[in-house]
Design a protein around this motif. Structure first.
Motif, mmCIF file in Angstrom:
data_model
loop_
_atom_site.group_PDB
_atom_site.id
_atom_site.type_symbol
_atom_site.label_atom_id
_atom_site.label_comp_id
_atom_site.label_asym_id
_atom_site.label_seq_id
_atom_site.Cartn_x
_atom_site.Cartn_y
_atom_site.Cartn_z
ATOM 1 N N GLY A 43 7.855 -4.626 -5.249
ATOM 2 C CA GLY A 43 7.185 -4.981 -6.531
ATOM 3 C C GLY A 43 8.270 -4.685 -7.764
ATOM 4 N N TYR A 50 -0.238 -1.724 -8.470
ATOM 5 C CA TYR A 50 -0.098 -1.940 -6.825
ATOM 6 C C TYR A 50 -1.080 -2.132 -6.134
ATOM 7 C CZ TYR A 50 1.474 -0.723 -2.222
ATOM 8 O OH TYR A 50 1.968 -0.940 -1.034
ATOM 9 N N THR A 81 -3.157 2.908 -9.941
ATOM 10 C CA THR A 81 -2.131 2.918 -9.065
ATOM 11 C C THR A 81 -1.002 1.995 -9.384
ATOM 12 O OG1 THR A 81 -3.651 3.713 -7.473
ATOM 13 C CG2 THR A 81 -1.668 3.204 -6.594
ATOM 14 N N ILE A 82 0.139 2.509 -9.624
ATOM 15 C CA ILE A 82 1.520 1.844 -10.114
ATOM 16 C C ILE A 82 2.605 1.882 -9.404
ATOM 17 C CG2 ILE A 82 0.446 1.210 -12.524
ATOM 18 C CD1 ILE A 82 2.235 3.363 -13.584
ATOM 19 N N ILE A 83 3.490 0.975 -9.512
ATOM 20 C CA ILE A 83 5.012 0.939 -8.816
ATOM 21 C C ILE A 83 5.517 1.767 -9.881
ATOM 22 C CG2 ILE A 83 6.688 -0.022 -7.903
ATOM 23 C CD1 ILE A 83 4.830 -2.328 -7.274
ATOM 24 N N SER A 136 1.248 8.605 -4.212
ATOM 25 C CA SER A 136 -0.204 8.143 -3.250
ATOM 26 C C SER A 136 0.243 7.226 -1.949
ATOM 27 C CB SER A 136 -1.008 7.587 -4.240
ATOM 28 O OG SER A 136 -0.512 6.351 -4.722
ATOM 29 N N TYR A 137 1.394 6.526 -2.065
ATOM 30 C CA TYR A 137 1.879 5.431 -0.827
ATOM 31 C C TYR A 137 3.295 5.672 -0.624
ATOM 32 C CZ TYR A 137 -2.701 3.086 -1.703
ATOM 33 O OH TYR A 137 -4.010 2.630 -2.006
ATOM 34 N N TYR A 138 3.617 5.705 0.484
ATOM 35 C CA TYR A 138 5.237 5.597 0.864
ATOM 36 C C TYR A 138 6.018 7.092 0.595
ATOM 37 C CZ TYR A 138 3.768 0.819 1.046
ATOM 38 O OH TYR A 138 3.312 -0.253 1.348
ATOM 39 N N LEU A 178 12.058 2.975 -5.897
ATOM 40 C CA LEU A 178 10.746 2.748 -6.106
ATOM 41 C C LEU A 178 9.690 3.511 -5.583
ATOM 42 C CD1 LEU A 178 10.771 -1.247 -6.349
ATOM 43 C CD2 LEU A 178 11.012 0.307 -8.210
ATOM 44 N N VAL A 223 5.095 4.736 -5.204
ATOM 45 C CA VAL A 223 3.940 4.404 -5.872
ATOM 46 C C VAL A 223 2.982 5.448 -6.294
ATOM 47 C CG1 VAL A 223 1.572 2.962 -5.018
ATOM 48 C CG2 VAL A 223 3.815 2.214 -4.307
ATOM 49 N N THR A 270 -0.504 7.416 -8.220
ATOM 50 C CA THR A 270 -1.933 7.171 -8.620
ATOM 51 C C THR A 270 -1.875 7.970 -9.933
ATOM 52 O OG1 THR A 270 -2.712 6.525 -6.524
ATOM 53 C CG2 THR A 270 -4.083 7.283 -8.247
#
Length: 168
Positions: free
Chosen positions: A14, A20, A102-104, A147-149, A156, A158, A160
């Motif tokens: 992204g 996201y 939730t964004i990158i 929140s992710y990865y 980059l 991710v 929340t």
């Protein structure tokens, strides 16, 4: 030319400032008025409310959110080239600032899932730290967490953003 000998298992996912996942989100339109317009970076800077409808990068006021929607602004390049791509917006731009969703984002260092997202009050630059580790002087919470990865280094990530996130 040699034949390809490796295959990347994960590709780019992204652009900073992009949404996201399709979860509930809340964004509000603000006019950017930062002390330095070079700080108005999409997906990398936190903003606070200056007054009704006005936000600045960093600050000690009420948390407004993080700049989003990188593909929706008219860009005029950089001082070096009018065609150069940029994620930096000039002051007086009407911009979307996300306060829930939730964004990158661009993170300056390694981060783990669950780390709290904080920002420098002087610049608005995002960074992370483990939950419950205390807030460094000159920083504020961005009401967000990774929140992710897991992020191995600068790059980059991710996050929340949640206006009801309670960080101790």
């Amino acid at each position: 030319m040699a034949f390809q000998s490796t295959v990347a298992l994960s590709s780019g996912f992204g652009v900073p400032g992009e949404l996201y996942v399709d979860d509930p989100k809340r964004a509000q339109s603000y006019i950017l008025q930062s002390s330095d317009p070079a700080l108005n970076i999409i997906g990398a800077t936190a903003f606070t409310v200056v007054s009704e409808g006005i936000a600045e990068a960093g600050g000690t006021g009420i948390f407004a959110g993080i700049l989003i929607m990188p593909k929706s602004y008219a860009l005029f390049g950089t001082a070096g080239s009018t065609l150069a791509p940029t994620l930096t917006l000039p002051n007086e731009t009407q911009a979307e600032i996300l306060s829930m969703g939730t964004i990158i984002v661009t993170l300056p260092a390694a981060a783990n899932i669950g780390d709290a997202v904080i920002f420098d009050q002087a610049t608005g630059v995002l960074s992370t730290q483990p939950q419950n580790s205390g807030l460094p002087v000159g920083f504020s919470y961005a009401n967000a967490f990774v929140s992710y990865y897991t992020v191995a280094g600068a790059g980059l990530g991710v996050i929340t953003v949640n206006p009801t996130e309670v960080i101790v």
